[in-house]
Design a protein around this motif. Sequence first.
Motif, PDB file in Angstrom:
ATOM      1  N   ALA A   1      11.351   8.342   3.534  1.00 22.98           N
ATOM      2  CA  ALA A   1       9.997   8.887   3.684  1.00 22.98           C
ATOM      3  C   ALA A   1       8.994   7.869   3.151  1.00 22.98           C
ATOM      4  O   ALA A   1       9.141   7.382   2.033  1.00 22.98           O
ATOM      5  N   ILE A   2       7.970   7.556   3.949  1.00 21.87           N
ATOM      6  CA  ILE A   2       6.928   6.619   3.516  1.00 21.87           C
ATOM      7  C   ILE A   2       5.865   7.403   2.752  1.00 21.87           C
ATOM      8  O   ILE A   2       5.340   8.397   3.238  1.00 21.87           O
ATOM      9  N   ARG A   3       5.589   6.930   1.547  1.00 20.32           N
ATOM     10  CA  ARG A   3       4.572   7.564   0.699  1.00 20.32           C
ATOM     11  C   ARG A   3       3.484   6.539   0.410  1.00 20.32           C
ATOM     12  O   ARG A   3       3.773   5.409   0.055  1.00 20.32           O
ATOM     13  N   PHE A   4       2.220   6.941   0.565  1.00 20.96           N
ATOM     14  CA  PHE A   4       1.086   6.035   0.395  1.00 20.96           C
ATOM     15  C   PHE A   4       0.482   6.191  -0.992  1.00 20.96           C
ATOM     16  O   PHE A   4       0.592   7.242  -1.614  1.00 20.96           O
ATOM     17  N   GLY A   5      -0.144   5.133  -1.461  1.00 13.30           N
ATOM     18  CA  GLY A   5      -0.839   5.178  -2.740  1.00 13.30           C
ATOM     19  C   GLY A   5      -0.252   4.200  -3.744  1.00 13.30           C
ATOM     20  O   GLY A   5       0.608   3.376  -3.426  1.00 13.30           O
ATOM     21  N   SER A   6      -0.720   4.302  -4.983  1.00 12.65           N
ATOM     22  CA  SER A   6      -0.347   3.339  -6.016  1.00 12.65           C
ATOM     23  C   SER A   6       0.908   3.742  -6.788  1.00 12.65           C
ATOM     24  O   SER A   6       1.314   3.037  -7.699  1.00 12.65           O
ATOM     25  N   ARG A   7       1.500   4.867  -6.457  1.00 11.76           N
ATOM     26  CA  ARG A   7       2.716   5.286  -7.157  1.00 11.76           C
ATOM     27  C   ARG A   7       3.836   4.325  -6.770  1.00 11.76           C
ATOM     28  O   ARG A   7       4.019   4.017  -5.605  1.00 11.76           O
ATOM     29  N   ASN A   8       4.609   3.856  -7.731  1.00  5.53           N
ATOM     30  CA  ASN A   8       5.563   2.804  -7.417  1.00  5.53           C
ATOM     31  C   ASN A   8       7.003   3.125  -7.784  1.00  5.53           C
ATOM     32  O   ASN A   8       7.826   2.240  -7.950  1.00  5.53           O
TER      33      ASN A   8
ATOM     34  N   THR B   1       0.805  -1.225   0.000  1.00  3.30           N
ATOM     35  CA  THR B   1       0.000   0.000   0.000  1.00  3.30           C
ATOM     36  C   THR B   1       0.835   1.270   0.000  1.00  3.30           C
ATOM     37  O   THR B   1       0.283   2.364  -0.101  1.00  3.30           O
ATOM     38  N   SER B   2       2.147   1.134   0.125  1.00  4.51           N
ATOM     39  CA  SER B   2       2.994   2.328   0.196  1.00  4.51           C
ATOM     40  C   SER B   2       4.398   2.006  -0.308  1.00  4.51           C
ATOM     41  O   SER B   2       4.728   0.868  -0.614  1.00  4.51           O
ATOM     42  N   ILE B   3       5.220   3.046  -0.374  1.00  3.50           N
ATOM     43  CA  ILE B   3       6.590   2.915  -0.862  1.00  3.50           C
ATOM     44  C   ILE B   3       7.493   3.763   0.029  1.00  3.50           C
ATOM     45  O   ILE B   3       7.052   4.768   0.600  1.00  3.50           O
ATOM     46  N   CYS B   4       8.757   3.346   0.178  1.00  3.66           N
ATOM     47  CA  CYS B   4       9.734   4.108   0.960  1.00  3.66           C
ATOM     48  C   CYS B   4      10.639   4.853  -0.016  1.00  3.66           C
ATOM     49  O   CYS B   4      11.318   4.242  -0.837  1.00  3.66           O
ATOM     50  N   CYS B   5      10.629   6.167   0.068  1.00  3.95           N
ATOM     51  CA  CYS B   5      11.455   7.006  -0.805  1.00  3.95           C
ATOM     52  C   CYS B   5      12.489   7.749   0.033  1.00  3.95           C
ATOM     53  O   CYS B   5      12.175   8.751   0.679  1.00  3.95           O
ATOM     54  N   ASN B   6      13.700   7.235   0.052  1.00  2.47           N
ATOM     55  CA  ASN B   6      14.818   7.855   0.796  1.00  2.47           C
ATOM     56  C   ASN B   6      14.436   8.210   2.228  1.00  2.47           C
ATOM     57  O   ASN B   6      14.660   9.321   2.688  1.00  2.47           O
TER      58      ASN B   6
END
Length: 193
Positions: free
Chosen positions: A132-139, A125-130
């Motif tokens: 920072a946890i970001r929610f949604g379908s962006r991958n 349901t989320s992704i870790c970007c450097n």
Amino acid sequence: MSCLDYQPLTFKMMKTMKTYCLLMLCIYYTMWETVESNGCGSFNSRTSICCNGVIRFGSRNSCCGTQAFNPTTSICCNGAIRFGSRNSCCGTQAFNPTTSICCNGAIRFGSRNSCCGTRAFNPTTSICCNGAIRFGSRNSCCGTRAFNPTTSICCNGAIRFGSRNSCCGTQAYNPLTSSCCNGVVQFGRRCRK
């Protein structure tokens, strides 16, 4: 094989004092059998253990630094003995990996099964970007921001939207109609002088 491993002597066999004395000597030797190990000098390996130069007594049979512990009831976590059914370490703390996760030395509880720095998150349901946890379908990530690579592009930390699929510095451009000339987007397929 020690003398205690042989069949027990019967009373008839121990009639002579010599046989009796030899048996007592053998039992004494076996009970006080010594071992030299890890700088502890001589000690009885049946009743103690040498832990990094320190003799520890009792039935504990593993070492954690200079302390002895029983690995069936506890665990050694980076020099700290922790008791209970937790069977994994997170720094000096013990935890149960079926109910929690270790994220860079921090124990996090729940069903999240990935780490982002010291925080846990659910990668479905989320992704870790450097960090920072970001929610949604962006991958995909662009710095600490998430984006959808089918609708946008990351150009040196800047998210650019649209069908352009190449970068020129922080600008996006379409290489079929434009060129990147010394960090500047120019219309046309060749750079102008």
